[in-house]
Enzyme design. Structure first.
Site, PDB file in Angstrom:
ATOM      1  N   ARG A   1      -3.860  29.929  38.972  1.00 47.49           N
ATOM      2  CA  ARG A   1      -4.872  29.556  37.984  1.00 47.49           C
ATOM      3  C   ARG A   1      -5.272  30.713  37.081  1.00 47.49           C
ATOM      4  O   ARG A   1      -5.945  30.516  36.078  1.00 47.49           O
ATOM      5  CB  ARG A   1      -6.130  29.059  38.703  1.00 47.49           C
ATOM      6  CG  ARG A   1      -5.927  27.809  39.503  1.00 47.49           C
ATOM      7  CD  ARG A   1      -7.034  27.633  40.508  1.00 47.49           C
ATOM      8  NE  ARG A   1      -8.339  27.738  39.886  1.00 47.49           N
ATOM      9  CZ  ARG A   1      -8.977  26.716  39.340  1.00 47.49           C
ATOM     10  NH1 ARG A   1      -8.442  25.542  39.372  1.00 47.49           N
ATOM     11  NH2 ARG A   1     -10.147  26.887  38.791  1.00 47.49           N
TER      12      ARG A   1
ATOM     13  N   LYS B   1       2.938  33.187  26.287  1.00 48.54           N
ATOM     14  CA  LYS B   1       1.516  32.841  26.314  1.00 48.54           C
ATOM     15  C   LYS B   1       0.700  33.839  25.507  1.00 48.54           C
ATOM     16  O   LYS B   1      -0.259  33.482  24.864  1.00 48.54           O
ATOM     17  CB  LYS B   1       1.014  32.752  27.755  1.00 48.54           C
ATOM     18  CG  LYS B   1      -0.382  32.172  27.873  1.00 48.54           C
ATOM     19  CD  LYS B   1      -0.446  30.723  27.398  1.00 48.54           C
ATOM     20  CE  LYS B   1      -1.852  30.208  27.233  1.00 48.54           C
ATOM     21  NZ  LYS B   1      -1.919  29.043  26.336  1.00 48.54           N
TER      22      LYS B   1
ATOM     23  N   TRP C   1     -12.545  34.395  37.162  1.00 50.64           N
ATOM     24  CA  TRP C   1     -12.085  34.408  35.755  1.00 50.64           C
ATOM     25  C   TRP C   1     -13.368  34.632  34.983  1.00 50.64           C
ATOM     26  O   TRP C   1     -14.245  33.769  34.933  1.00 50.64           O
ATOM     27  CB  TRP C   1     -11.419  33.061  35.447  1.00 50.64           C
ATOM     28  CG  TRP C   1     -11.242  32.747  34.006  1.00 50.64           C
ATOM     29  CD1 TRP C   1     -12.118  32.067  33.208  1.00 50.64           C
ATOM     30  CD2 TRP C   1     -10.124  33.069  33.175  1.00 50.64           C
ATOM     31  NE1 TRP C   1     -11.601  31.951  31.944  1.00 50.64           N
ATOM     32  CE2 TRP C   1     -10.392  32.550  31.890  1.00 50.64           C
ATOM     33  CE3 TRP C   1      -8.914  33.743  33.394  1.00 50.64           C
ATOM     34  CZ2 TRP C   1      -9.493  32.685  30.836  1.00 50.64           C
ATOM     35  CZ3 TRP C   1      -8.028  33.869  32.334  1.00 50.64           C
ATOM     36  CH2 TRP C   1      -8.309  33.356  31.086  1.00 50.64           C
TER      37      TRP C   1
ATOM     38  N   CYS D   1     -12.963  29.692  37.987  1.00 50.28           N
ATOM     39  CA  CYS D   1     -12.653  30.548  39.124  1.00 50.28           C
ATOM     40  C   CYS D   1     -12.210  29.707  40.313  1.00 50.28           C
ATOM     41  O   CYS D   1     -12.158  28.488  40.256  1.00 50.28           O
ATOM     42  CB  CYS D   1     -13.884  31.346  39.485  1.00 50.28           C
ATOM     43  SG  CYS D   1     -14.740  32.038  38.072  1.00 50.28           S
TER      44      CYS D   1
ATOM     45  N   ASN E   1     -18.385  28.957  41.102  1.00 48.15           N
ATOM     46  CA  ASN E   1     -17.561  28.531  39.958  1.00 48.15           C
ATOM     47  C   ASN E   1     -18.484  27.850  38.966  1.00 48.15           C
ATOM     48  O   ASN E   1     -19.390  27.131  39.375  1.00 48.15           O
ATOM     49  CB  ASN E   1     -16.525  27.486  40.379  1.00 48.15           C
ATOM     50  CG  ASN E   1     -15.358  28.107  41.092  1.00 48.15           C
ATOM     51  OD1 ASN E   1     -15.317  29.310  41.304  1.00 48.15           O
ATOM     52  ND2 ASN E   1     -14.410  27.267  41.479  1.00 48.15           N
ATOM     53  N   GLY E   2     -18.193  28.021  37.664  1.00 45.40           N
ATOM     54  CA  GLY E   2     -18.994  27.323  36.653  1.00 45.40           C
ATOM     55  C   GLY E   2     -19.883  28.289  35.899  1.00 45.40           C
ATOM     56  O   GLY E   2     -19.664  29.506  35.922  1.00 45.40           O
TER      57      GLY E   2
ATOM     58  N   GLU F   1       6.816  23.093  18.821  1.00 44.64           N
ATOM     59  CA  GLU F   1       6.933  24.127  19.853  1.00 44.64           C
ATOM     60  C   GLU F   1       7.334  23.591  21.217  1.00 44.64           C
ATOM     61  O   GLU F   1       7.974  24.308  21.981  1.00 44.64           O
ATOM     62  CB  GLU F   1       5.660  24.969  19.962  1.00 44.64           C
ATOM     63  CG  GLU F   1       4.448  24.219  20.436  1.00 44.64           C
ATOM     64  CD  GLU F   1       3.231  25.123  20.615  1.00 44.64           C
ATOM     65  OE1 GLU F   1       2.149  24.704  20.222  1.00 44.64           O
ATOM     66  OE2 GLU F   1       3.367  26.230  21.145  1.00 44.64           O
TER      67      GLU F   1
ATOM     68  N   HIS G   1       4.691  16.198  -5.154  1.00 46.84           N
ATOM     69  CA  HIS G   1       5.180  17.364  -5.901  1.00 46.84           C
ATOM     70  C   HIS G   1       6.511  17.860  -5.354  1.00 46.84           C
ATOM     71  O   HIS G   1       6.836  19.042  -5.490  1.00 46.84           O
ATOM     72  CB  HIS G   1       4.129  18.473  -5.901  1.00 46.84           C
ATOM     73  CG  HIS G   1       2.875  18.077  -6.619  1.00 46.84           C
ATOM     74  ND1 HIS G   1       2.831  17.876  -7.984  1.00 46.84           N
ATOM     75  CD2 HIS G   1       1.636  17.778  -6.171  1.00 46.84           C
ATOM     76  CE1 HIS G   1       1.615  17.502  -8.339  1.00 46.84           C
ATOM     77  NE2 HIS G   1       0.867  17.429  -7.238  1.00 46.84           N
TER      78      HIS G   1
ATOM     79  N   GLU H   1      -1.944  21.561  13.086  1.00 45.77           N
ATOM     80  CA  GLU H   1      -1.905  21.764  14.531  1.00 45.77           C
ATOM     81  C   GLU H   1      -0.993  20.720  15.191  1.00 45.77           C
ATOM     82  O   GLU H   1      -0.212  21.041  16.092  1.00 45.77           O
ATOM     83  CB  GLU H   1      -3.328  21.721  15.102  1.00 45.77           C
ATOM     84  CG  GLU H   1      -3.440  21.851  16.602  1.00 45.77           C
ATOM     85  CD  GLU H   1      -2.780  23.094  17.191  1.00 45.77           C
ATOM     86  OE1 GLU H   1      -2.342  23.978  16.440  1.00 45.77           O
ATOM     87  OE2 GLU H   1      -2.669  23.157  18.433  1.00 45.77           O
TER      88      GLU H   1
ATOM     89  N   LYS I   1       2.429  21.613  17.482  1.00 47.34           N
ATOM     90  CA  LYS I   1       2.607  21.183  18.888  1.00 47.34           C
ATOM     91  C   LYS I   1       3.956  20.492  19.054  1.00 47.34           C
ATOM     92  O   LYS I   1       4.673  20.747  20.011  1.00 47.34           O
ATOM     93  CB  LYS I   1       1.481  20.214  19.322  1.00 47.34           C
ATOM     94  CG  LYS I   1       0.138  20.840  19.549  1.00 47.34           C
ATOM     95  CD  LYS I   1      -0.004  21.556  20.873  1.00 47.34           C
ATOM     96  CE  LYS I   1       0.092  23.032  20.789  1.00 47.34           C
ATOM     97  NZ  LYS I   1      -0.810  23.849  20.065  1.00 47.34           N
TER      98      LYS I   1
HETATM   99  C1  F6R Z   1       0.643  27.426  20.148  1.00 50.28           C
HETATM  100  C2  F6R Z   1       0.352  28.725  20.649  1.00 50.28           C
HETATM  101  C3  F6R Z   1       0.512  29.898  19.737  1.00 50.28           C
HETATM  102  C4  F6R Z   1      -0.749  30.755  19.839  1.00 50.28           C
HETATM  103  C5  F6R Z   1      -0.585  32.061  19.033  1.00 50.28           C
HETATM  104  C6  F6R Z   1      -1.859  32.877  19.052  1.00 50.28           C
HETATM  105  O1  F6R Z   1       0.384  26.441  21.094  1.00 50.28           O
HETATM  106  O2  F6R Z   1      -0.020  28.837  21.766  1.00 50.28           O
HETATM  107  O3  F6R Z   1       0.728  29.515  18.416  1.00 50.28           O
HETATM  108  O4  F6R Z   1      -1.820  30.011  19.344  1.00 50.28           O
HETATM  109  O5  F6R Z   1       0.471  32.800  19.573  1.00 50.28           O
HETATM  110  O6  F6R Z   1      -2.239  33.154  20.344  1.00 50.28           O
HETATM  111  P1  F6R Z   1      -3.710  33.663  20.686  1.00 50.28           P
HETATM  112  O7  F6R Z   1      -4.633  32.528  20.422  1.00 50.28           O
HETATM  113  O8  F6R Z   1      -3.650  34.043  22.132  1.00 50.28           O
HETATM  114  O9  F6R Z   1      -3.985  34.814  19.781  1.00 50.28           O
END
Ligand code: F6R
Length: 605
Positions: free
Chosen positions: A27, A600, A73, A2, A99-100, A485, A501, A478, A482
């Site tokens: 934020r 996002k 938050w 927060c 906060n926290g 993307e 294979h 993962e 990264k």
């Molecule tokens: C990768 C990324 C996406 C999300 C995916 C699921 O860095 O951000 O692959 O992980 O769209 O999103 P959430 O976790 O919000 O369901």
């Protein structure tokens, strides 16, 4: 996490508080509020935007020149007007913003209720206002100092009282607070952007310090009550740098926030020595009798699900099934009332994850959500929720939310093991407590080297491979996501044993291969797979843990992460890969925080 602002001086506090809060909007928050002393406490709160808060004040602001403000938050208690800060004591004379996380708030609340205090919210914060009320005997600062001795957890606090119209009390413990110095006035903020339009001179409070701020002076005390001389500093950041705390991008800031995010995920759930406390979030009845577990998620959260599935298979006798949510939705699934469906989602709003979760629920499964966003659709529709507490993630690419998901899944695996076998592996949980410091050491020892490798090698290539076996495969997946993307480089993750294979055909001289080698029982197998790569002159960057082993025949570069329990290694090995993706993307001039074609939260199918 927060945002806090505060003001004491001669000007009207309310507009200054609102201005500071607006500077913290970036934020992310779900509710906001201010308290102004004139002569009583005037509290304005909203479950909404700062603009909604401003609208409440159109009739005229209270003219007081002492006040505090907050953007929330949610962590404990859903986003709502009642749970928005500031929170008051029973008499309505003391107001607190925080906060926290107060880890022991339930015990404190029970005790305070027993003593007659009446609570109005579901938050952990409200215990602080009642504790200050309990200890108040004419000196607000002393009451706050006494109250904080009762608190466990992390907190930054700002406290005002209508009985002290020229006094703002600030406390810092594992959560930042800065005091901005003006002319006959002081500003308080959790984040520097909230100060920049008013002053560039500030005191940064140290952990454990309590400050008594009046319009004339600031007195700072350590946790034993001894007065200390505060140190001023000049803030040279521009507003954009300040939002990112000096980091070039939110993604880099969030990568570096992971030690703190993991501490927050563990807060209140793991006691000293590894005692597990999850029963409040996931009641014993909820998991009693389950025979099978379905893990469902998308993207990065799916990689966390793969990790969770592996852990559950190792730790319990449950039948474990893991699936991409977008596939799960349209497949025949074997769900019954003994199925625990675990839906994992940072945002809690991903359409495919919600669809899969609803399908499992309709078929009779018990739904557990693992999410970062309190009050999200997933959290509201699930039967039980485990919040990851990573704090708002602003960069589109998920980093700290991912490691917080891994950490939550570790806790959950131990919890389910305890339920099914009567005991859990204490080494797993003890190791978890060391992860935050180990993460911090990776930044110190490895970041410069990863940056160099990314700029000099990865940035120029068009194809890469990520290899791992067992748990390392989930991490490799993962790592490749990264890089794809944010750096827009083709990357493919493979179980190292699968290389022979078919895909080995693509290993040509100079092709970069990032490999993970943290699982002792699979190490020999992995190294022989890597020798196949080396025989074709592929270029291996190995992320490993074993300091005794000679990797020179299998890798061109070796990066060693701190030694941990093998099942926890993914919490560490992902950091170098996040940094690799980040530095490669910056070398290629990509828009790191807003990569193309990714939102996002993906709210469409
Ligand atoms: C990768 C990324 C996406 C999300 C995916 C699921 O860095 O951000 O692959 O992980 O769209 O999103 P959430 O976790 O919000 O369901």
């Amino acid at each position: 996490m927060c945002g806090i602002v505060g003001y004491v001086g001669r000007a009207e506090a309310a507009p200054l508080l609102l201005h500071g809060l607006k500077k913290l909007e970036y934020r992310g928050y779900d509710s906001a509020g201010i308290a102004v002393v004139e002569p009583h406490l005037h509290i304005y709160k909203t479950q909404g935007r700062i603009a909604d808060l401003e609208a409440l004040l159109t009739e005229g602001v209270p003219p007081g020149s002492l006040g505090i403000g907050h953007t929330r938050w949610a962590t404990h208690g859903r986003p709502s007007w009642e749970n928005a800060h500031p929170h008051c004591d029973c008499s309505g004379q003391i107001a607190v913003v925080h906060n926290g996380i107060i880890e022991n708030y339930l015990e404190l609340r029970k005790k305070l209720e027993g003593e007659g205090h009446v609570f109005r919210s579901e938050t952990d914060t409200e215990v602080v206002s009642h504790l200050v009320e309990k200890y108040y005997a004419g000196d607000l600062c002393r009451a706050v100092q006494a109250a904080v001795t009762q608190l466990k957890g992390s907190y930054a606090l700002a406290v005002v009282s209508s009985r002290h119209p020229n006094e703002l009390i600030a406390v810092r413990h594992d959560s930042p607070l800065v005091i901005g110095v003006g002319e006959g006035e002081y500003y308080l903020a959790s984040d520097i952007p909230a100060l920049l339009d008013f002053t560039r001179t500030a005191y940064i409070l140290d952990d454990g310090q309590v400050a008594r701020i009046t319009r004339e002076s600031v007195a700072v005390f350590n946790q034993h009550g001894a007065e200390q001389l505060p140190q001023t500093m000049h803030i040279s950041w521009d507003p954009v740098q300040a939002e990112k705390e000096g980091y070039a991008h939110f993604m880099l800031k969030e990568i570096h926030e992971q030690p703190r995010a993991i501490r927050q995920t563990l807060a209140g759930r793991l006691g000293v020595g590894g005692a597990l406390r999850l029963a409040e979030e996931i009641p014993a009845d909820f998991v009693r009798g389950i025979t099978n577990v379905h893990l469902i998620a998308c993207g990065t959260a799916y990689h966390a699900a793969l990790y969770g599935a592996y852990l559950l298979q190792e730790c319990t006798d449950l039948q474990v099934h893991v699936e991409l949510a977008s596939e799960y939705r349209y497949k025949r699934t074997r769900v019954n009332d003994r199925t625990l469906a675990i839906a994992i989602s940072q945002s809690g709003e991903t359409a495919d994850t919600l669809g899969a979760m609803r399908k499992a629920k309709a078929a009779g499964a018990r739904i557990l959500a693992i999410t970062n966003v309190v009050g999200s659709t997933l959290a509201r529709e699930a039967d039980a929720v485990m919040y990851t507490h990573a704090g708002p993630e602003i960069a589109v690419a998920s980093t700290k939310a991912y490691t917080a998901q891994l950490c939550s899944l570790c806790l959950l695996a131990a919890y389910l093991q305890q339920h099914s076998q009567g005991t859990y592996d204490p080494d797993l949980l003890r190791g978890l407590l060391e992860i935050p410091d180990q993460m911090a050491s990776i930044f110190q020892t490895c970041e410069a080297r990863i940056k160099e490798y990314s700029w000099e090698r990865l940035a120029a290539v068009s194809d890469t491979f990520f290899l791992g076996r067992g748990l390392d495969l989930a991490s490799a997946m993962e790592g490749q996501l990264k890089l794809k993307e944010i750096a827009y480089i083709h990357a493919e993750a493979l179980a190292a044993g699968e290389l022979k294979h078919g895909t080995l055909a693509l290993i040509e001289p100079g092709v970069p291969v990032v490999a993970l080698a943290t699982q002792p029982h699979l190490l020999d197998k992995l190294l022989s797979n890597l020798r196949e790569v080396k025989a074709r002159h592929g270029e291996v960057f190995l992320i490993a843990m074993d300091r005794q082993r000679d990797f020179s025949q299998a890798a061109d570069e070796v990066l060693l992460v701190p030694r941990t329990y093998p099942m926890l290694a993914p919490l560490l090995t992902v950091l170098p890969m996040q940094l690799m993706a980040y530095y490669t993307a910056t070398a290629r001039g990509c828009d790191v925080d807003k990569p193309r074609n990714l939102a996002k939260s993906v709210t469409v199918e």
